[in-house]
Design a protein around this motif. Sequence first.
Motif, PDB file in Angstrom:
ATOM      1  N   LEU A 148      -5.628   2.816  -2.700  1.00  0.00           N
ATOM      2  CA  LEU A 148      -5.300   1.956  -1.558  1.00  0.00           C
ATOM      3  C   LEU A 148      -4.793   0.598  -2.035  1.00  0.00           C
ATOM      4  O   LEU A 148      -3.805   0.063  -1.513  1.00  0.00           O
ATOM      5  CB  LEU A 148      -6.532   1.766  -0.678  1.00  0.00           C
ATOM      6  CG  LEU A 148      -6.664   2.648   0.559  1.00  0.00           C
ATOM      7  CD1 LEU A 148      -7.984   2.368   1.269  1.00  0.00           C
ATOM      8  CD2 LEU A 148      -5.494   2.455   1.505  1.00  0.00           C
ATOM      9  N   LEU A 179      -6.521  -3.059   5.688  1.00  0.00           N
ATOM     10  CA  LEU A 179      -6.530  -2.242   4.475  1.00  0.00           C
ATOM     11  C   LEU A 179      -7.417  -2.862   3.394  1.00  0.00           C
ATOM     12  O   LEU A 179      -8.111  -2.154   2.658  1.00  0.00           O
ATOM     13  CB  LEU A 179      -5.103  -2.079   3.946  1.00  0.00           C
ATOM     14  CG  LEU A 179      -4.164  -1.204   4.775  1.00  0.00           C
ATOM     15  CD1 LEU A 179      -2.760  -1.194   4.158  1.00  0.00           C
ATOM     16  CD2 LEU A 179      -4.695   0.218   4.881  1.00  0.00           C
ATOM     17  N   HIS A 212      -2.090  -5.804   5.776  1.00  0.00           N
ATOM     18  CA  HIS A 212      -2.938  -5.761   4.581  1.00  0.00           C
ATOM     19  C   HIS A 212      -4.364  -6.201   4.878  1.00  0.00           C
ATOM     20  O   HIS A 212      -5.275  -5.906   4.092  1.00  0.00           O
ATOM     21  CB  HIS A 212      -2.350  -6.669   3.494  1.00  0.00           C
ATOM     22  CG  HIS A 212      -1.059  -6.174   2.944  1.00  0.00           C
ATOM     23  ND1 HIS A 212      -0.923  -4.918   2.374  1.00  0.00           N
ATOM     24  CD2 HIS A 212       0.168  -6.752   2.858  1.00  0.00           C
ATOM     25  CE1 HIS A 212       0.324  -4.755   1.971  1.00  0.00           C
ATOM     26  NE2 HIS A 212       1.000  -5.849   2.266  1.00  0.00           N
ATOM     27  N   THR A 233     -10.703  -1.123   1.664  1.00  0.00           N
ATOM     28  CA  THR A 233     -10.766  -0.976   0.210  1.00  0.00           C
ATOM     29  C   THR A 233     -12.045  -1.586  -0.355  1.00  0.00           C
ATOM     30  O   THR A 233     -12.720  -0.982  -1.202  1.00  0.00           O
ATOM     31  CB  THR A 233      -9.541  -1.643  -0.445  1.00  0.00           C
ATOM     32  OG1 THR A 233      -8.345  -1.093   0.106  1.00  0.00           O
ATOM     33  CG2 THR A 233      -9.554  -1.422  -1.947  1.00  0.00           C
TER      34      THR A 233
END
Length: 500
Positions: free
Chosen positions: A12, A169, A166, A173
């Motif tokens: 990722l 994400l 982002h 992560t």
Amino acid sequence: MKNLIALMATCLAALMTGLEVSSVPVILPSIGQDLRADFDSAQWVMNAYTIACTSILMVAGTLADRLGRRRVFTASMILFGAASLGCGMARTISMLIVYRVLQGAGGGAMLICLIAILSNAYRDGAERGRAFAVWGIVFGMGLGIGPLFGGLIASLIGWRWVFLIHGPLTILTIALVFATIRESRAAGAHQLDLAGMLSLSFSVLGLTFFIIEGPQYGFGSSVMLSMAAAALVSATIFVTVEWLSAHPMVDFSVFRIPNFTGAIMGSAGVNFSFWPLLIYLPLYFENGIGYDRATTGLILLAYTLPALLLPPLGEQLALRYSPRNVIPCGLMLIALGCWAITLGLVLAAPGWISLIPGCILTGMGLGLANTPSSNAATYAVEADRAGMASGIETTIRYVALSVNIALMGLILLIGVRSSLAHDSGGLDAAHASATAERLLTDGIGNDKITVAQQLGRQLALKRGFETLTVYAGLAALFFAMSSFIAFRCETSKRTVGQTQ
């Protein structure tokens, strides 16, 4: 199972890094129009990221070894995610550039930590090889689909979401990292080389500033001459510090190994030609031809997709025919692709059909040369120096990218400006420069100008990009020849040794 989830977390992060490199160029015209940025500022949006990456790469590995890989990786992810949100919410171009610096620092540290985390999680050689292969594919996928991703997101919900996405994400992560990855440190971590990091950063920043801002201030002005002198002094300090250090970040003795130097020429070559050109091609597709962002991203798949699909073939060819043959050939293919784009610009009316063959050739060249260059650089040195060799190779890639983003921007600006001054007769240099910058940031436009002026501006953009692609091809040719010669020095050394 934990290792599999750890691999998902690193993949990722790799996907985000790859997308950040290749999706932003497509949205630069939109950023320029929305934030009222000039051409210089658009270059700084890209170079702020790459220079920050270059700076942090040299110390991130040491920090991770000393403080803990998971801890530094998590901190770098938080910085990357927060800076991405800042980029998406920036209201001025100056704010965006500042956040891009922070984003680049987080991205560079994240990239270095990924390698250490994967190496620690997968101890078995075969499993480690498979894990790195998957990680490399995902990273390449981010690079390959980045232009289409950026174009579609910008067209559907706005360019800011290319950065904002982002945020979630990053949270996902970090959650995967804490659930699966154990903390690890290196027993014999070295001291931080702050003098080396700072001197390298200032030298790259000074050179980049000199190239980008030179047209505005004048290359012979006191400001620019002072900046050039500061860059030269910083570079000298860097070389001296590394040469005298007991544990240098850059051990210059490895450049005496011809196979290492040949591989480094390959790495520098692809980052000196392919990636900087990717940054400027969207400007032509959108501002010169008039394509929308989604169409531009789709066309650029012909440029980036071969770079995603061909690395396995490049590796197989390198194993069979040796990297010393494959890497120069890949760079030559990049050169031929750049010149095919030039022919497409010269011989046909502006349009994607005439440019696609050159884009495909260039992407094929990167696909063949890119991965073998990295692997050959690592394999050229002893096993205990592989990490240092990988760090040098990655740093040189980012330095080459930073410098040539600036150089290509200057060459493009000069090409457009020269065409405007030549075809417009009495147009003075200052007016030609201002018009050239406006064309590159805002496009041709159709308000308050005649049809003849529109055609003249379109022709100027076309000639500017003709000049740019010729230069990109020459740069790839130079590094292809340099790589070829360096590898042949290794062959000569072996021949002499066998004779003796």
